[in-house]
Design a protein around this motif. Sequence first.
Motif, PDB file in Angstrom:
ATOM      1  N   LYS A  28     -10.264  30.992 -32.889  1.00  0.00           N
ATOM      2  CA  LYS A  28      -8.836  31.258 -32.752  1.00  0.00           C
ATOM      3  C   LYS A  28      -8.183  30.320 -31.746  1.00  0.00           C
ATOM      4  N   ASP A  29      -8.903  29.986 -30.673  1.00  0.00           N
ATOM      5  CA  ASP A  29      -8.340  29.126 -29.629  1.00  0.00           C
ATOM      6  C   ASP A  29      -8.497  27.639 -29.924  1.00  0.00           C
ATOM      7  N   TRP A  30      -9.164  27.294 -31.018  1.00  0.00           N
ATOM      8  CA  TRP A  30      -9.359  25.877 -31.344  1.00  0.00           C
ATOM      9  C   TRP A  30      -8.022  25.230 -31.655  1.00  0.00           C
ATOM     10  N   GLU A  31      -7.708  24.127 -30.959  1.00  0.00           N
ATOM     11  CA  GLU A  31      -6.412  23.475 -31.066  1.00  0.00           C
ATOM     12  C   GLU A  31      -6.577  22.025 -31.502  1.00  0.00           C
ATOM     13  N   LEU A  32      -5.582  21.555 -32.235  1.00  0.00           N
ATOM     14  CA  LEU A  32      -5.530  20.164 -32.662  1.00  0.00           C
ATOM     15  C   LEU A  32      -4.213  19.571 -32.196  1.00  0.00           C
ATOM     16  N   ASN A  33      -4.305  18.603 -31.275  1.00  0.00           N
ATOM     17  CA  ASN A  33      -3.104  17.937 -30.763  1.00  0.00           C
ATOM     18  C   ASN A  33      -2.745  16.786 -31.703  1.00  0.00           C
ATOM     19  N   TRP A  34      -1.693  16.991 -32.471  1.00  0.00           N
ATOM     20  CA  TRP A  34      -1.314  16.015 -33.485  1.00  0.00           C
ATOM     21  C   TRP A  34      -0.528  14.835 -32.904  1.00  0.00           C
ATOM     22  N   LEU A  35      -0.232  14.863 -31.609  1.00  0.00           N
ATOM     23  CA  LEU A  35       0.490  13.775 -30.957  1.00  0.00           C
ATOM     24  C   LEU A  35      -0.246  13.377 -29.689  1.00  0.00           C
ATOM     25  N   PHE A  36      -0.093  12.117 -29.303  1.00  0.00           N
ATOM     26  CA  PHE A  36      -0.777  11.622 -28.109  1.00  0.00           C
ATOM     27  C   PHE A  36      -0.320  12.375 -26.868  1.00  0.00           C
ATOM     28  N   SER A  37      -1.124  12.298 -25.809  1.00  0.00           N
ATOM     29  CA  SER A  37      -0.837  13.043 -24.578  1.00  0.00           C
ATOM     30  C   SER A  37       0.056  12.265 -23.620  1.00  0.00           C
ATOM     31  N   ASN A  38      -0.137  10.947 -23.560  1.00  0.00           N
ATOM     32  CA  ASN A  38       0.665  10.142 -22.642  1.00  0.00           C
ATOM     33  C   ASN A  38       0.719   8.702 -23.124  1.00  0.00           C
ATOM     34  N   LEU A  39       1.887   8.090 -22.949  1.00  0.00           N
ATOM     35  CA  LEU A  39       2.094   6.684 -23.289  1.00  0.00           C
ATOM     36  C   LEU A  39       2.794   6.014 -22.111  1.00  0.00           C
ATOM     37  N   THR A  40       2.200   4.937 -21.609  1.00  0.00           N
ATOM     38  CA  THR A  40       2.762   4.218 -20.466  1.00  0.00           C
ATOM     39  C   THR A  40       2.829   2.733 -20.805  1.00  0.00           C
ATOM     40  N   PHE A  41       4.004   2.143 -20.513  1.00  0.00           N
ATOM     41  CA  PHE A  41       4.183   0.709 -20.713  1.00  0.00           C
ATOM     42  C   PHE A  41       4.748   0.106 -19.430  1.00  0.00           C
ATOM     43  N   TYR A  42       4.139  -0.981 -19.017  1.00  0.00           N
ATOM     44  CA  TYR A  42       4.556  -1.649 -17.782  1.00  0.00           C
ATOM     45  C   TYR A  42       4.699  -3.147 -18.038  1.00  0.00           C
ATOM     46  N   THR A  43       5.765  -3.722 -17.557  1.00  0.00           N
ATOM     47  CA  THR A  43       5.971  -5.159 -17.695  1.00  0.00           C
ATOM     48  C   THR A  43       6.557  -5.713 -16.408  1.00  0.00           C
ATOM     49  N   SER A  44       6.139  -6.909 -16.065  1.00  0.00           N
ATOM     50  CA  SER A  44       6.662  -7.566 -14.859  1.00  0.00           C
ATOM     51  C   SER A  44       6.619  -9.072 -15.054  1.00  0.00           C
ATOM     52  N   MET A  45       7.589  -9.758 -14.441  1.00  0.00           N
ATOM     53  CA  MET A  45       7.646 -11.220 -14.481  1.00  0.00           C
ATOM     54  C   MET A  45       7.617 -11.749 -13.052  1.00  0.00           C
ATOM     55  N   ASN A  46       6.835 -12.785 -12.866  1.00  0.00           N
ATOM     56  CA  ASN A  46       6.677 -13.368 -11.537  1.00  0.00           C
ATOM     57  C   ASN A  46       6.818 -14.881 -11.663  1.00  0.00           C
ATOM     58  N   ARG A  47       7.866 -15.415 -11.033  1.00  0.00           N
ATOM     59  CA  ARG A  47       8.113 -16.861 -11.109  1.00  0.00           C
ATOM     60  C   ARG A  47       7.959 -17.464  -9.723  1.00  0.00           C
ATOM     61  N   HIS A  48       7.113 -18.496  -9.683  1.00  0.00           N
ATOM     62  CA  HIS A  48       6.910 -19.244  -8.442  1.00  0.00           C
ATOM     63  C   HIS A  48       7.483 -20.645  -8.622  1.00  0.00           C
ATOM     64  N   TYR A  49       8.330 -21.050  -7.677  1.00  0.00           N
ATOM     65  CA  TYR A  49       8.930 -22.394  -7.745  1.00  0.00           C
ATOM     66  C   TYR A  49       8.961 -22.979  -6.331  1.00  0.00           C
ATOM     67  N   TYR A  50       8.371 -24.174  -6.195  1.00  0.00           N
ATOM     68  CA  TYR A  50       8.347 -24.860  -4.896  1.00  0.00           C
ATOM     69  C   TYR A  50       8.715 -26.329  -5.122  1.00  0.00           C
ATOM     70  N   GLU A  51       9.671 -26.779  -4.349  1.00  0.00           N
ATOM     71  CA  GLU A  51      10.169 -28.162  -4.475  1.00  0.00           C
ATOM     72  C   GLU A  51      10.123 -28.836  -3.103  1.00  0.00           C
ATOM     73  N   GLU A  52       9.593 -30.080  -3.084  1.00  0.00           N
ATOM     74  CA  GLU A  52       9.458 -30.803  -1.817  1.00  0.00           C
ATOM     75  C   GLU A  52       9.884 -32.268  -2.015  1.00  0.00           C
ATOM     76  N   GLN A  53      10.769 -32.730  -1.111  1.00  0.00           N
ATOM     77  CA  GLN A  53      11.239 -34.120  -1.128  1.00  0.00           C
ATOM     78  C   GLN A  53      10.765 -34.817   0.153  1.00  0.00           C
ATOM     79  N   THR A  54       9.936 -35.823  -0.005  1.00  0.00           N
ATOM     80  CA  THR A  54       9.395 -36.555   1.149  1.00  0.00           C
ATOM     81  C   THR A  54      10.232 -37.807   1.400  1.00  0.00           C
TER      82      THR A  54
END
Length: 395
Positions: A28-54
């Motif tokens: 009686k207590d047997w359960e079927l979860n027809w949908l996922f429990s958790n969904l996580t999405f993470y995105t990040s952008m990292n730009r490095h820029y270095y300029e040197e004039q001698t």
Amino acid sequence: QYSYTPYFKPLKPFAWIKGKGKTAKFFKDWELNWLFSNLTFYTSMNRHYYEEQTRSEVDVDFQLPVQVSKNFLWDRQLSLTWNLTKSLSFSFASNTTARIEETVGAVNRRLFPDEYREWKDTVMSSLRHLGTPWNYNQTFTGTYRAPFNKIPVLDYLSGSVSYNSVYRWDKGATVDDLYLGNTIQNQTTWNADARLNFETLFNKSKYLQNINKRFSNSSRGNNDRNKNRNRNSKDDKEKTQKSPKTKKFERAITLSPDSATVVKHNLNNKKIRFSAREEGKVVKVNYKVIDANTVQITDTGSRTLAVTITEIRKNADGKKSFGTEFAEHALRFLMMPRSLSFKWRSSHSLNVPLYAPNVGNVFGQSQSYGPMAPGLDFAFGFYGKDFVDKALDRD
């Protein structure tokens, strides 16, 4: 970052069962979860820029070219957890590191407007194509825990099986205009654990359960008595003196002339000792025990008997016979093993260098060499020993 945890009512396909036992409750207590429990999405952008004039302090007209160091990375992570049932769960996690392509040279909108427009078009085009993948990592885990504790007949068992697969793709280097190819690798691990609880199994027998309780209580009682011997010695003597006496039933009974005579003694014990006297002499009387409080005298006649019924108390003196003591100690010795555990582990891995296909956007797969390369079988660890040969035939 985005995280979503849905709230829904799981399916209970056996909820119609009306039984109240433990087995019925399990279904009686047997359960079927027809949908996922958790969904996580993470995105990040990292730009490095270095300029040197001698510049030169001696010759003002001497000027070196601008030195530029830059890197534009886009990191994307996806995590999915799905507890399909209370015993079966899956988890999936992927991490993609991509490089956003840029033009060579300095980026300066004011000093180099044409180069800046070219740089902007290149970056926007690279963003639309999700950048150039440099690294892809994927982890898949499946776990099953057998619900033995919910099944009364098998509650002394416990077991679990887990599967883990790690897939990795790394972009290859280019040396002197020679592309060395990518590297893919997969590591798969199976784990199985099982445990048999002998104590729970033994306790299914009422007799063995009482033996376990006796020795458990005696060990605890010995410790308590060692700590409180002086304080409790007087109370122990009083308890010994107040031990219950053997109950007895005595009455004059007139037998029925043509039928059996029923005697109610109310001793609440089926084990009794029956004796009868007639005119002071012991006589033999046939009787039959009906229940714990009733006996039936099967003899007939018009005699009057002085009937004495005495209960037979087991171990009235509080001591057990030698045979009983020996049997219980022997069984306790045989029950010394309390549990049995089993563990099994299997692992295999495959590392393939000089791999030509680049990673795609779904499960780290490329569609340039057939439907999917290297294939979902490799990504999730279900590949065979002939994987390299098949990959060469596909190329």
